[in-house]
Design a protein around this motif. Structure first.
Motif, PDB file in Angstrom:
ATOM      1  N   PRO B  78       0.949  -1.212   0.058  1.00 14.04           N
ATOM      2  CA  PRO B  78       0.241  -0.169   0.090  1.00 14.04           C
ATOM      3  C   PRO B  78       0.833   1.238  -0.034  1.00 14.04           C
ATOM      4  N   LYS B  79       0.223   2.394  -0.584  1.00 13.18           N
ATOM      5  CA  LYS B  79       0.794   3.419  -0.651  1.00 13.18           C
ATOM      6  C   LYS B  79       0.669   4.303   0.634  1.00 13.18           C
ATOM      7  N   ALA B 311      -5.794  -2.620  -2.991  1.00 18.07           N
ATOM      8  CA  ALA B 311      -4.958  -1.712  -3.779  1.00 18.07           C
ATOM      9  C   ALA B 311      -5.371  -1.024  -4.530  1.00 18.07           C
ATOM     10  N   PHE B 312      -6.510  -1.046  -4.962  1.00 18.00           N
ATOM     11  CA  PHE B 312      -7.248   0.127  -5.642  1.00 18.00           C
ATOM     12  C   PHE B 312      -7.778   1.430  -4.710  1.00 18.00           C
ATOM     13  N   SER B 314      -5.901   2.114  -1.897  1.00 12.05           N
ATOM     14  CA  SER B 314      -4.762   2.577  -1.802  1.00 12.05           C
ATOM     15  C   SER B 314      -4.053   3.519  -2.785  1.00 12.05           C
ATOM     16  N   ALA B 315      -4.338   2.935  -4.193  1.00 10.00           N
ATOM     17  CA  ALA B 315      -3.347   3.711  -5.182  1.00 10.00           C
ATOM     18  C   ALA B 315      -4.196   5.044  -5.399  1.00 10.00           C
ATOM     19  N   PHE B 316      -5.477   5.039  -5.122  1.00  3.31           N
ATOM     20  CA  PHE B 316      -6.268   6.538  -5.444  1.00  3.31           C
ATOM     21  C   PHE B 316      -6.590   7.019  -4.310  1.00  3.31           C
TER      22      PHE B 316
END
Lengths: 85, 395
Positions: B78-79, B311-312, B314-316
């Protein structure tokens, strides 16, 4: 990369995307972006990312997931970042 | 992990290596692997379980391996983004408030994750509720009141069963049949906390106990154009998320209270208001002196969906949690979150903007019990140590 190669890559990505989000190829236009089709939603987007990972050996991280949100962006990434051209 | 004398300790070497960033997530999901697991601990050294004696170990181990594989294989890191960090604010207490709260009768455990509260805790929750209401008022949010139950068809329409099957709580009743009701009234009894009654006595599940407040608003707005193209609403309600043997203390409740301020409109409208809500709450938390940080997070999706959905998110950067410090265990507790759902609800529920495009949604959500618990963990039960504003409000 010449224009024919550009077109080939765009068509490859269109095919990959159609398969990942399970829509007919004719709905996947060369400039399609995340959200343009109901199937290219959050889950659909992750299917696209996983297919890219599988077919091109691309490592998917959070930044790429957020960046690769249109066919032109994906093609650009595959040309510049992945192929190193 | 301390082993209770009546349990068996089981050490498992995961088949799939577990990245550090997945240790906590996998530990919490192991609670759902098998009913015989009473506690789980996951560390870089491996997995330790405490299980009931007589458990079939090969089957249990296989289920544990499945969970690990599903979450760890190809996990996307995760970001992490920290928007606010006030974790080093000085706070006067380092004690776990729970034993004293129970001794004082301020918290009465009724069953796992279900608690009754006494006057001090209730007044503290009311103080925080007044702060969240002030936030809602600052947006002139329209007040709504929603039921505790939510139709199964609603949750089905937004894919909730697929994303969070493990945390659902079902509501049912006896079948409307005289023989069934008679039989039940004469023979129903509780043994070791479990109601003994044939499952065929119960009607099909048409409702569940609601897992969130804002869903009700989205369904109220479904299948029509959004009035004036945007809505800001607020509501408080009981929410239910089953957390198996993760239910502990006031940190994880099965039945909890959530106040939400909800934004529906264009993407810019929702994102700007979510950010404004965060800025306003930053001032509130500063006044109170709460030690916390706001950081990116993801929802606790179940194993099949976790990799993609988390993941989605986290990415956005769709979810930011308010993580309050728990000094007694040098850990944190999520007491609220700022959420953006993009046009997920707009699309799935056909909520449209004036131009015909799907509406975007977001919310600021606060857990009242957790908020009160985190405050007590930081400031203790001696009210003379509390910030004057809180002390006066609760007195």
């Amino acid at each position: 990369m010449n224009t024919n190669e550009d077109q080939d890559l765009t068509l490859q990505v269109q095919n990959l995307l159609a398969e990942a989000i399970q829509v007919p190829l004719e709905l996947v236009t060369p400039d399609l972006a995340f959200g343009d089709l109901p199937q290219w939603d959050s889950l659909g987007h992750m299917e696209v990312m996983l297919k890219l990972e599988e077919q091109y050996g691309v490592a998917i991280d959070a930044d790429r997931i957020a960046r690769l949100i249109s066919i032109p962006e994906i093609c650009r990434f595959l040309q510049e970042d992945h192929h190193g051209n | 992990m301390e082993t209770k004398p009546d349990l068996v300790l089981l050490q498992i070497e995961p088949r799939t290596p577990i990245p550090d960033f997945m240790l906590r997530e996998i530990q919490s999901k192991l609670a759902y692997a098998d009913e015989h697991i009473r506690a789980a601990s996951v560390s870089p050294e491996g997995i330790q379980l405490q299980v009931e004696p007589g458990t079939s170990q090969p089957e249990l181990i296989e289920k544990v391996q499945r969970i690990v594989e599903s979450l760890a294989y190809g996990a996307i890191k995760p970001k992490v983004q920290i928007l606010e960090d006030y974790m080093d604010r000085p706070v006067p207490s380092r004690l776990d408030p729970m034993p004293e709260l129970i001794r004082m009768g301020e918290v009465s455990p009724e069953s796992a994750g279900v608690f009754a509260f006494g006057p001090l805790v209730v007044r503290l929750m009311e103080f925080f509720e007044s702060q969240f209401l002030a936030l809602a008022d600052s947006f002139q949010a329209a007040p709504y009141r929603f039921p505790t139950m939510i139709p199964a068809s609603y949750l089905g329409r937004v894919n909730y069963f697929r994303a969070f099957p493990h945390s659902l709580t079902f509501a049912t009743h006896l079948r409307s049949d005289l023989d069934v009701i008679d039989e039940f009234s004469q023979h129903a009894a509780c043994e070791e906390g479990e109601l003994q009654s044939p499952s065929k006595s119960f009607a099909a599940v048409k409702n569940l106990l609601s897992p969130a407040v804002c869903y009700h608003l989205y369904f109220a707005l479904a299948d029509k154009p959004l009035p004036q193209g945007q809505v800001i609403a607020t509501a408080v309600g009981h929410c239910f998320r089953y957390e198996a043997n993760n239910l502990a203390s006031l940190e994880r409740l099965w039945d909890f209270t959530m106040r939400e301020v909800i934004f529906v409109g264009s993407k810019d409208f929702v994102l700007e208001n979510r950010e404004t809500a965060r800025q306003r709450m930053r001032q509130t938390f500063e006044r109170i002196g709460l030690a916390y940080r706001v950081e990116s997070a993801n929802d606790p999706f179940f194993i099949g969906e976790f990799r993609k959905q988390a993941a989605f998110q986290s990415a956005f950067q769709l979810k930011f949690e308010i993580s309050a410090r728990l000094p007694y265990k040098e850990s944190t507790l999520a007491v609220g979150s700022y959420n953006y759902h993009q046009d997920f609800f707009g699309r799935n529920l056909n909520i449209t903007l004036p131009d015909g495009s799907p509406a975007h949604t977001g919310c600021a959500a606060f857990g009242l019990e957790r908020m009160a618990f985190a405050f007590l963990a930081q400031f203790g039960l001696d009210t003379s140590q509390w910030p004057a504003e809180v002390r006066q409000a609760v007195a």
